[in-house]
Write an enzyme that holds these catalytic residues in place. Structure first.
Site, PDB file in Angstrom:
ATOM      1  N   ARG A 168      19.729  42.539 -46.758  1.00 46.09           N
ATOM      2  CA  ARG A 168      19.956  42.460 -48.214  1.00 46.09           C
ATOM      3  C   ARG A 168      20.877  41.287 -48.569  1.00 46.09           C
ATOM      4  O   ARG A 168      21.677  41.375 -49.503  1.00 46.09           O
ATOM      5  CB  ARG A 168      20.555  43.762 -48.765  1.00 46.09           C
ATOM      6  CG  ARG A 168      19.687  44.998 -48.602  1.00 46.09           C
ATOM      7  CD  ARG A 168      18.432  44.917 -49.438  1.00 46.09           C
ATOM      8  NE  ARG A 168      17.745  46.194 -49.521  1.00 46.09           N
ATOM      9  CZ  ARG A 168      16.875  46.650 -48.614  1.00 46.09           C
ATOM     10  NH1 ARG A 168      16.575  45.924 -47.558  1.00 46.09           N
ATOM     11  NH2 ARG A 168      16.292  47.831 -48.781  1.00 46.09           N
ATOM     12  N   SER A 244      17.960  51.630 -54.365  1.00 45.82           N
ATOM     13  CA  SER A 244      19.172  51.979 -53.612  1.00 45.82           C
ATOM     14  C   SER A 244      20.374  51.357 -54.303  1.00 45.82           C
ATOM     15  O   SER A 244      20.403  50.146 -54.519  1.00 45.82           O
ATOM     16  CB  SER A 244      19.114  51.417 -52.200  1.00 45.82           C
ATOM     17  OG  SER A 244      18.011  51.916 -51.511  1.00 45.82           O
ATOM     18  N   GLU A 342      24.679  47.743 -53.436  1.00 49.52           N
ATOM     19  CA  GLU A 342      23.593  46.831 -53.133  1.00 49.52           C
ATOM     20  C   GLU A 342      23.149  46.167 -54.441  1.00 49.52           C
ATOM     21  O   GLU A 342      22.629  45.059 -54.456  1.00 49.52           O
ATOM     22  CB  GLU A 342      22.451  47.656 -52.530  1.00 49.52           C
ATOM     23  CG  GLU A 342      21.400  46.858 -51.809  1.00 49.52           C
ATOM     24  CD  GLU A 342      20.097  46.858 -52.556  1.00 49.52           C
ATOM     25  OE1 GLU A 342      19.499  45.784 -52.665  1.00 49.52           O
ATOM     26  OE2 GLU A 342      19.686  47.920 -53.043  1.00 49.52           O
TER      27      GLU A 342
HETATM   28  N1  EPU Z   1      18.860  60.657 -46.190  1.00 47.80           N
HETATM   29  C1  EPU Z   1      19.425  61.882 -46.489  1.00 47.80           C
HETATM   30  N2  EPU Z   1      19.553  62.232 -47.799  1.00 47.80           N
HETATM   31  C2  EPU Z   1      19.139  61.448 -48.807  1.00 47.80           C
HETATM   32  C3  EPU Z   1      18.567  60.199 -48.498  1.00 47.80           C
HETATM   33  C4  EPU Z   1      18.457  59.817 -47.185  1.00 47.80           C
HETATM   34  O1  EPU Z   1      19.818  62.629 -45.603  1.00 47.80           O
HETATM   35  O2  EPU Z   1      19.296  61.866 -49.963  1.00 47.80           O
HETATM   36  C5  EPU Z   1      18.747  60.230 -44.765  1.00 47.80           C
HETATM   37  C6  EPU Z   1      17.628  60.872 -43.999  1.00 47.80           C
HETATM   38  O3  EPU Z   1      18.146  61.108 -42.704  1.00 47.80           O
HETATM   39  C7  EPU Z   1      16.578  59.808 -43.931  1.00 47.80           C
HETATM   40  C8  EPU Z   1      17.413  58.560 -43.874  1.00 47.80           C
HETATM   41  O4  EPU Z   1      18.540  58.851 -44.691  1.00 47.80           O
HETATM   42  O5  EPU Z   1      15.809  59.961 -42.777  1.00 47.80           O
HETATM   43  C9  EPU Z   1      16.706  57.321 -44.393  1.00 47.80           C
HETATM   44  O6  EPU Z   1      16.254  57.542 -45.726  1.00 47.80           O
HETATM   45  P1  EPU Z   1      15.086  56.646 -46.372  1.00 47.80           P
HETATM   46  O7  EPU Z   1      13.938  56.560 -45.455  1.00 47.80           O
HETATM   47  O8  EPU Z   1      14.840  57.148 -47.743  1.00 47.80           O
HETATM   48  O9  EPU Z   1      15.701  55.189 -46.388  1.00 47.80           O
HETATM   49  P2  EPU Z   1      17.138  54.641 -46.800  1.00 47.80           P
HETATM   50  O10 EPU Z   1      17.814  54.153 -45.572  1.00 47.80           O
HETATM   51  O11 EPU Z   1      17.858  55.625 -47.614  1.00 47.80           O
HETATM   52  C10 EPU Z   1      16.348  52.162 -47.052  1.00 47.80           C
HETATM   53  C11 EPU Z   1      16.354  51.079 -48.086  1.00 47.80           C
HETATM   54  C12 EPU Z   1      15.283  51.323 -49.146  1.00 47.80           C
HETATM   55  C13 EPU Z   1      13.943  51.355 -48.447  1.00 47.80           C
HETATM   56  C14 EPU Z   1      13.959  52.458 -47.390  1.00 47.80           C
HETATM   57  C15 EPU Z   1      12.710  52.481 -46.545  1.00 47.80           C
HETATM   58  C16 EPU Z   1      18.636  50.248 -48.187  1.00 47.80           C
HETATM   59  C17 EPU Z   1      19.885  50.158 -49.001  1.00 47.80           C
HETATM   60  N3  EPU Z   1      17.665  50.974 -48.723  1.00 47.80           N
HETATM   61  O12 EPU Z   1      16.721  53.374 -47.701  1.00 47.80           O
HETATM   62  O13 EPU Z   1      15.306  50.216 -50.043  1.00 47.80           O
HETATM   63  O14 EPU Z   1      12.894  51.598 -49.370  1.00 47.80           O
HETATM   64  O15 EPU Z   1      15.061  52.235 -46.462  1.00 47.80           O
HETATM   65  O16 EPU Z   1      12.706  51.412 -45.649  1.00 47.80           O
HETATM   66  O17 EPU Z   1      18.549  49.659 -47.122  1.00 47.80           O
HETATM   67  C18 EPU Z   1      16.230  49.420 -52.101  1.00 47.80           C
HETATM   68  O18 EPU Z   1      16.782  48.537 -51.448  1.00 47.80           O
HETATM   69  O19 EPU Z   1      16.370  49.500 -53.352  1.00 47.80           O
HETATM   70  C19 EPU Z   1      15.415  50.418 -51.418  1.00 47.80           C
HETATM   71  C20 EPU Z   1      14.851  51.442 -52.055  1.00 47.80           C
END
Ligand code: EPU
Length: 346
Positions: A168, A244, A342
């Site tokens: 990012r 995010s 972010e």
């Molecule tokens: N999780 C929770 N609770 C929640 C959300 C997430 O426990 O409410 C945990 C779970 O363990 C889940 C893990 O977090 O397995 C990962 O969650 P998710 O797959 O939703 O991905 P993220 O890490 O929360 C990142 C990016 C997203 C992107 C997704 C998929 C960042 C800041 N965000 O989110 O990007 O779509 O991975 O690759 O890196 C964005 O930048 O606006 C965005 C949406």
């Protein structure tokens, strides 16, 4: 047509959080020439500038006492096909919608950005934060971009190396912040499909639910990503949000081991130099998921993904920022981890 400079324009329709801030000056431009014309105006030269794409990664906490320049440079074209390695260069104007570029590429039978389907925002904003999702980042398909220098109006090309991409991050968020306006982006995509990237578990399970068990096409991966995103992330057309709100923090292996001792279920994945912990998990553990604040619960934390802050209608940017600060403080207190936004806070 010369670009028109307007005074006191509401930015509500120009940010996906739906915050009702005002710009002292506002102009849209549809070409490099129109942009240069604007940059020559003394009023524009003297004012602080904010470059707006889709407004999908911004939180306005105040009126903007400068000039907002909205990038509306369009155009999608296939530039050059390299038969030897089956790659194709695709060029997009910075004002095109990112997902429009994904759809264009899929329609041409090109692979490479299908995992980045349905990300809100414009093509020009994509390199600024090296957008990423489901195991792929923009930099993986990036060839070069063109940008106009604000002070000189000169057009310059930036290679991938010169963009300094990180998680990012790019040089345009760091040392070159507010110095260039991206006008066009060129990607290198694949004509004959390279192996689809299904490293992200949710993509594999969604493809299985779709009945696709092996060798998914780029269209099928795109459909899987779209369905995952729709199930977790609020549609900005319906609920104000900027995706995010925080980055996923990186901690040392020693810190991660300590967390695991105290909270054995802590998720994390290794990155060079440490472990990345999902901020969504940390925030959920602090009890914020689905939290609503303000009169009538006007804003809060999304109930299906705790990393996303939402404006249900009528929140101010300052309220959302105050909520973000409370969340940061509670994660710090419980886990000793510092979250960083972010989203660009203006
Ligand atoms: N999780 C929770 N609770 C929640 C959300 C997430 O426990 O409410 C945990 C779970 O363990 C889940 C893990 O977090 O397995 C990962 O969650 P998710 O797959 O939703 O991905 P993220 O890490 O929360 C990142 C990016 C997203 C992107 C997704 C998929 C960042 C800041 N965000 O989110 O990007 O779509 O991975 O690759 O890196 C964005 O930048 O606006 C965005 C949406």
């Amino acid at each position: 047509m010369p670009a028109l400079l307007q005074h006191d324009v509401s930015l509500r329709a120009y940010n996906t959080f739906g915050i009702d801030a005002k710009a002292h000056l506002f102009a849209a431009f549809a070409s490099v020439d129109e942009l240069r014309e604007l940059l020559r105006l003394p009023e524009v030269q003297a004012a602080p500038k904010l470059i707006l794409g889709g407004g999908s990664n911004l939180l306005f906490t105040r009126d903007f006492d400068g000039v907002v320049l909205k990038n509306e440079i369009r155009g999608l074209e296939t530039l050059d096909e390299n038969a030897a390695d089956n790659t194709v260069l695709v060029r997009a104007g910075a004002g095109e919608s990112w997902h429009g570029l994904v759809e264009y590429s899929l329609a041409q039978g090109l692979a490479g950005i299908e995992n980045l389907s349905l990300i809100p925002g414009t093509v020009g904003a994509a390199p600024l934060q090296n957008i990423g999702a489901y195991g792929v980042e923009l930099q993986d398909a990036f060839e070069y971009l063109e940008a106009v220098e604000l002070v000189s109006g000169q057009l310059r090309r930036f290679s991938r190396e010169e963009c300094g991409f990180g998680y990012r991050e790019s040089v345009f968020k760091g040392p070159l912040r507010n110095q260039y306006i991206v006008t066009g982006v060129v990607l290198r995509l694949h004509r004959r499909r390279a192996q689809a990237n299904t490293s992200y578990g949710a993509i594999r399970s969604t493809l299985e639910e779709m009945g696709v068990t092996e060798d998914p096409t780029p269209q099928q991966v795109s459909q899987a990503v779209i369905s995952i995103r729709r199930s977790k992330l609020p549609d900005p057309a319906q609920v104000g949000n900027a995706g995010s709100f925080f980055k996923n923090p990186e901690v040392s292996q020693a810190k991660f081991d300590a967390l695991k001792t105290e909270y054995p279920e802590t998720p994390g994945y290794p990155v060079p130099g440490g472990v990345k912990v999902p901020a969504g998990w940390l925030i959920e553990q602090c009890g914020w998921k689905g939290h609503r604040a303000g009169e009538g619960g006007r804003y809060g934390v999304h109930d299906r993904q705790a990393l996303v802050l939402v404006n249900h209608g009528g929140a101010t940017g300052a309220e959302v920022r105050a909520l973000a600060e409370e969340i940061i403080a509670s994660v710090r207190e419980k886990f000793g981890i510092e979250l960083h936004p972010e989203v660009n806070i203006i």
